[in-house]
Design a protein around this motif. Structure first.
Motif, PDB file in Angstrom:
ATOM      1  N   LYS A 110       1.024  13.586   2.809  1.00  0.00           N
ATOM      2  CA  LYS A 110       1.214  15.022   2.640  1.00  0.00           C
ATOM      3  C   LYS A 110       1.858  14.978   4.489  1.00  0.00           C
TER       4      LYS A 110
ATOM      5  N   LYS B  56      11.078   9.447   0.219  1.00  0.00           N
ATOM      6  CA  LYS B  56       9.704   9.251  -0.080  1.00  0.00           C
ATOM      7  C   LYS B  56       8.418  10.101   1.124  1.00  0.00           C
TER       8      LYS B  56
ATOM      9  N   SER C  92       1.037  -1.157   0.077  1.00  0.00           N
ATOM     10  CA  SER C  92      -0.078  -0.247  -0.041  1.00  0.00           C
ATOM     11  C   SER C  92       1.333   1.348  -0.237  1.00  0.00           C
ATOM     12  N   CYS C  93       2.368   1.123   0.360  1.00  0.00           N
ATOM     13  CA  CYS C  93       2.925   2.352   0.189  1.00  0.00           C
ATOM     14  C   CYS C  93       3.732   2.497  -1.153  1.00  0.00           C
ATOM     15  N   GLY C  94       2.934   1.542  -2.048  1.00  0.00           N
ATOM     16  CA  GLY C  94       4.136   1.722  -3.092  1.00  0.00           C
ATOM     17  C   GLY C  94       5.545   1.278  -3.348  1.00  0.00           C
TER      18      GLY C  94
ATOM     19  N   ALA D 219       6.363  11.917   0.213  1.00  0.00           N
ATOM     20  CA  ALA D 219       5.162  11.994  -1.300  1.00  0.00           C
ATOM     21  C   ALA D 219       3.323  11.625  -1.239  1.00  0.00           C
ATOM     22  N   PHE D 220       2.949  10.941  -0.428  1.00  0.00           N
ATOM     23  CA  PHE D 220       2.012  10.136  -0.159  1.00  0.00           C
ATOM     24  C   PHE D 220       0.830  11.265   0.068  1.00  0.00           C
TER      25      PHE D 220
ATOM     26  N   THR E 133      12.218  13.748   0.302  1.00  0.00           N
ATOM     27  CA  THR E 133      11.191  13.739   0.196  1.00  0.00           C
ATOM     28  C   THR E 133      11.023  12.743  -1.240  1.00  0.00           C
TER      29      THR E 133
END
Lengths: 396, 329
Positions: B197, B191, B53-55, B194-195, B187
Motif C-alpha cells: 500500500k 492490483k 512474490s507478487c502473487g 493491494a499489497f 487497485t
C-alpha cells in the motif's frame, strides 16, 4: 468423497450437541426470564450448560462467563469496554496486541486508534510467535490492556499464555486472550494462568454458530455494550439464546473430554498428512509440530497460488483454506502471512489444512492423493516452477 | 452495500462457465521450443510479466513469422489463481493469427469480454479484473521483445507499484479506458496498491516517486482537458450549427462581444456613446442575462432603457438566441 479440512473456519456440529439442543426449539421454547412454566422449564438445561462452561475452562464461581453471539462480539466488548472504562476517562491511553490477531481484534483496535488511542501491534518471528521481551518493553504506565491470542487461526501456533499472563500481572495490566482456536485443542485453565478476560465461540469446537462467550474475572467487570433488559446480570442484554447456550455447554463438555483424543489421534493424522505433503519438493510448513494446535497445518507449496489449489481441491470434494490475496473478497493479502514474512511467497502459496476429531484415516489418504495430483497439474501450468526434465541427471 | 453484498464468499459463483472451463482445462498452456518455432519457420519470443512474490506471474510464448509479422502460435504458463490462468489462456488464444501490431491492441477488456458467457454479464467479479490486465501487459512485453525495443526506456514503464509491478502507463491507461474514479478501482483493475500500500498515498511503508492518488487526479484532469478540447474542436469545426445554449460561458461571452462589435457599437459611437459588458449569467429559468453599462452620451439617455435597449436585445436575439435578455445597470 467429501472431506472437510477447514475446521479452523468452522466445524460440524457434534450430533450429541445437536440432540441436546433439539428440544429447545419446538418444545421448550419459553423465555427463561418469564415467570411461568414455559420459561422456567428451560432453567435446568441452562444451569447445566453454565456448569459445563465453568468446568470447561475451570472458572471460579465468582467469575462471570457471559454468553454472547460470537467471539467477535466478545472481543469487541472487551476492547471497547476497556476504552469506556479506562481510556475515555483519561486514565490510560494505550493497548498492546499482536500483528497476527484475528481481524476482530485488529479492526476493533484500528477503530480505537481513530479515537486517539495508541495501539502497539507486536511483530512475530518467522515461526509466528511474539518475543516476550518485546512485550515487556512495550508495557507503560499508559497501557490499559494487553490482548494476545491463545492460538493462531492460520498457523495453529500456540502463544506462551502463561508467561504473558505473568508479565501482565507483574506490570499490573489487564490481560485478554482470544481463545477461539484453543478451546478443544489445548487445555484452557483460567485459574492456572493469570487471565482477566477470555473470548471463545462455540462453532469452533463442534457447537452451533451464533453463540460465544466472554469470561470475565471476578472484580474485572466492564461496561456493557448491549444495554437493555436484565439478562446475564445486566452485563449483556438480549433474550437468551437457549438452544445455543445448551449446545455450547454440551460442546464444551465434549471438547474437554476429547482433549486426549485430540492430542493423540487427531495429531497423529495431522502429522501423517504433514509428513506426506512435505515429501513434495519445495514445500515448507510454518512452525514446529509441537508448538502448534494438534489439528493445523499451514503449508507453502512453491509455484502454486493458493486459490488455484483450493479450486482443484474443491473439485475433488476437499475443503481447505488459503491466506492468498487472490482468494480474498477484498484482494488483500492476509496480514498473518505478511507478518510471519518467512518467505514472500507464503502470502500467495499458503494452504491451510485443519482437521477435527471427525477426520478419518481414509479422508487423509484421499487428501494426500488429491493434493499430489493437484500439485502435478498446477506446477505444469506454473510459470514460476519447472520440473527437471527426466534426462537431467542433476535434477535441476 | 445492499442485499447482494451482505453475504460474502461468493467470488467463485461470479466466474462465467467459460472461465471455469478454462481453469479446469486451459487450451494454450505449455511452451513453444526453439525447435518447434524453427519448424514453423518462425521466430520464438518469450516474455515474462509479474513475479511469484507478487502473487501473479505469466510467461507468454509466441512463434512469429518474420515476413508477415503474424503470430503463428501462442502458448502461456502462469503462476496465479484460476482466473489468471483462464485470462492468460484467453489472451494467448486472441493473439493467434494476429500480427504483432494487432496483438498489441488487445486490451484487458477484450480478454475479459472474450470470457463472458453472455455479452452483458462480466466473466469475473471486479476484484479479479487484474488478472486480465496482466494478460494485456505481457503482450506488450512480447511485442517490445520482438521489435527489439527496450520497454524500460518508455515513460510508460515507470513502475508505480513494485509489489504488483504495475507501471505508470498501465495505470493511466486503465484509468482512461475504464473511466476509473477512485483509487480502490485502480487497485481492483491493476492490483496496484493491494499489497504494501506504499504507492497509494504518501506516508506509507516506503517513500515512492509516484502515488496513485496523484496519478488519478492528474489523469482525471487530463481526461477532462481532453474532453473540453474535443468539444471546442467540434464546435469550431461546425460553428454556427451549435446552439448558443450549449456553449460555455466564455464562448457565449465571445459570441455576444463579436455581435456587439460588428453590429451595435459603431452605431452607439456615432451618437457619442458606447457600452461595456459587465457580466453574463445563465438563469435557472433558461435565460442568458447580459449585464451592460452605457458609456458616454448613452448613459442617462432616455432611449437607453427603451428603444436602444430593445434594438440591442433584438439584434442579439436574432443573431444568437431568443433567450437572451439585456439588462443595463
Amino acid at each position: 468423497m467429501r472431506v472437510y479440512l477447514d475446521n479452523n473456519a468452522t466445524t460440524i456440529v457434534d450430533p450429541y450437541v445437536f440432540e441436546t439442543m433439539a428440544p429447545y426449539f419446538c418444545e421448550m421454547y419459553g423465555n427463561p426470564n418469564s415467570l411461568h412454566e414455559f420459561g422456567s422449564e428451560t432453567h435446568p438445561a441452562l444451569r447445566c450448560a453454565m456448569d459445563q462452561l465453568y468446568t470447561g475452562i475451570n472458572a471460579n464461581d465468582n467469575d462471570d462467563i457471559v454468553v454472547t453471539s460470537c467471539a467477535t462480539e466478545s472481543i469487541n466488548w472487551v476492547i471497547k469496554g476497556i476504552y469506556f472504562d479506562h481510556i475515555f476517562n483519561g486514565d490510560k491511553n494505550h493497548i498492546i496486541t499482536t500483528e497476527v490477531e484475528h481481524p476482530a481484534v485488529i479492526q476493533a483496535c484500528r477503530f480505537l486508534e481513530t479515537l486517539g488511542v495508541k495501539v502497539t501491534y507486536l511483530p512475530v518471528n518467522s515461526d509466528g510467535i511474539i518475543e516476550l521481551d518485546t512485550l515487556r518493553e512495550s508495557i507503560t504506565q499508559e497501557t490499559a490492556l494487553v490482548s494476545i491470542m491463545w492460538a493462531n487461526n492460520e498457523t495453529g501456533m500456540i502463544f506462551p499464555i502463561e508467561e504473558i499472563g505473568k508479565i501482565c500481572k507483574e506490570k499490573d495490566v489487564l490481560f485478554h486472550t482470544d481463545a477461539t482456536q484453543a478451546i478443544g485443542k489445548v487445555p484452557v485453565d483460567v485459574q492456572k494462568t493469570n487471565i482477566d478476560y477470555l473470548s471463545f465461540s462455540a462453532h469452533k469446537f463442534h457447537g452451533p454458530k451464533g453463540v460465544g462467550a466472554l469470561y470475565i474475572k471476578e472484580d474485572k467487570i466492564i461496561t456493557s455494550l448491549l444495554s437493555g433488559g436484565e439478562q446475564m446480570s445486566g452485563l449483556r442484554s438480549g433474550t437468551l439464546n437457549v438452544p445455543g447456550i445448551v449446545g455450547m455447554g454440551k460442546a464444551m463438555e465434549l471438547a474437554v473430554e476429547n482433549l486426549d483424543f485430540e492430542k493423540s489421534n487427531v495429531m497423529k493424522l495431522r502429522d501423517r498428512l504433514e509428513d506426506e505433503l512435505l515429501k513434495i519438493p519445495d514445500t515448507f510448513v510454518v512452525g514446529t509440530k509441537k508448538q502448534r494446535t494438534p489439528n493445523t497445518i499451514l503449508i507453502s507449496i512453491k509455484g502454486i497460488e493458493g486459490e488455484a489449489m483450493l479450486w482443484d481441491l474443491n473439485k475433488a470434494g476437499i475443503a481447505a483454506s488459503t491466506g492468498s490475496a487472490c482468494a480474498s473478497e477484498a484482494l488483500e493479502s492476509n496480514p498473518v502471512m505478511e507478518a510471519i514474512g518467512a518467505e514472500a511467497d507464503l502470502a500467495h502459496t499458503a494452504l491451510r489444512l485443519s482437521l477435527s476429531r471427525f477426520t478419518t484415516n481414509e479422508e487423509i489418504d484421499y487428501t494426500i492423493d488429491i493434493i499430489n495430483k493437484a500439485v502435478k497439474r498446477l506446477r505444469a501450468i506454473s510459470s514460476t516452477y519447472s520440473y527437471a526434465p527426466d534426462w537431467h541427471n542433476s535434477k535441476l | 452495500m445492499g442485499k447482494n453484498n451482505l453475504i460474502g464468499g461468493s467470488i467463485w459463483e461470479e466466474y462465467s462457465q467459460k472461465v471455469q472451463d478454462l481453469m479446469n482445462n486451459p487450451q494454450n498452456m505449455g511452451e513453444i521450443t526453439e525447435e518447434q518455432a524453427k519448424e514453423m519457420g518462425a521466430k520464438l519470443i518469450v516474455a515474462d510479466f509479474g513475479a511469484e512474490s507478487c502473487g501473479d506471474a505469466v510467461r507468454l510464448y509466441w512463434a512469429v513469422d518474420e515476413k508477415t509479422d503474424k503470430i503463428l502460435d501462442a502458448k502461456f504458463k502462469s503462476f496465479g489463481c484460476g482466473t489468471a490462468i483462464a485470462s492468460s489462456d484467453t489472451m494467448a488464444e486472441l493473439c493467434k493469427g494476429k500480427t504483432v501490431d494487432e496483438a498489441v491492441k488487445i486490451t484487458n477488456i477484450d480478454v475479459e469480454k472474450a470470457m463472458r458467457d453472455n455479452p452483458d454479464t462480466p466473466a469475473v467479479p471486479p476484484q479479479k479484473m487484474h488478472c486480465s490486465v496482466m494478460a494485456y501487459d505481457v503482450i506488450k512485453e512480447a511485442a517490445a521483445s520482438y521489435k527489439g525495443v527496450d520497454s524500460s526506456s518508455f515513460e510508460d514503464q515507470i513502475i508505480v507499484c513494485e509489489c504488483a509491478r504495475v507501471s505508470l502507463g498501465t495505470i493511466k491507461e486503465v484509468i482512461k479506458l475504464n473511466d476509473l474514479k477512485t483509487v480502490e478501482q485502480i487497485t481492483d483493475f491493476t492490483k496496484a496498491g493491494a499489497f504494501c500500500k506504499s504507492c497509494i498515498k504518501p506516508g506509507g511503508h516506503e517513500e515512492r516517486e509516484y502515488y496513485l492518488v496523484d496519478i488519478l487526479k492528474e489523469t482525471r484532469e487530463e481526461m477532462e482537458q481532453n474532453k473540453l478540447t474535443a468539444l471546442a474542436d467540434a464546435k469550431t469545426a461546425e460553428s454556427g450549427e451549435f446552439g448558443f445554449e450549449d456553449l460555455t460561458m466564455v464562448q457565449k461571452l465571445k459570441k455576444v462581444e463579436k455581435i456587439i462589435d460588428d453590429n451595435i457599437r459603431e452605431m452607439l459611437i456615432m451618437d457619442g456613446g458606447n457600452l461595456e459588458i459587465v457580466d453574463i449569467r445563465d438563469t435557472d429559468d433558461g435565460y442568458t442575462d447580459i449585464y451592460i453599462r452605457y458609456l458616454g452620451a448613452c448613459s442617462g439617455c432616455a432611449s437607453s432603457s427603451t428603444g436602444t435597449l430593445y434594438a440591442i436585445e433584438a439584434i442579439l436575439r436574432e443573431k444568437l438566441s431568443q433567450n437572451i435578455r439585456v439588462l443595463p445597470i
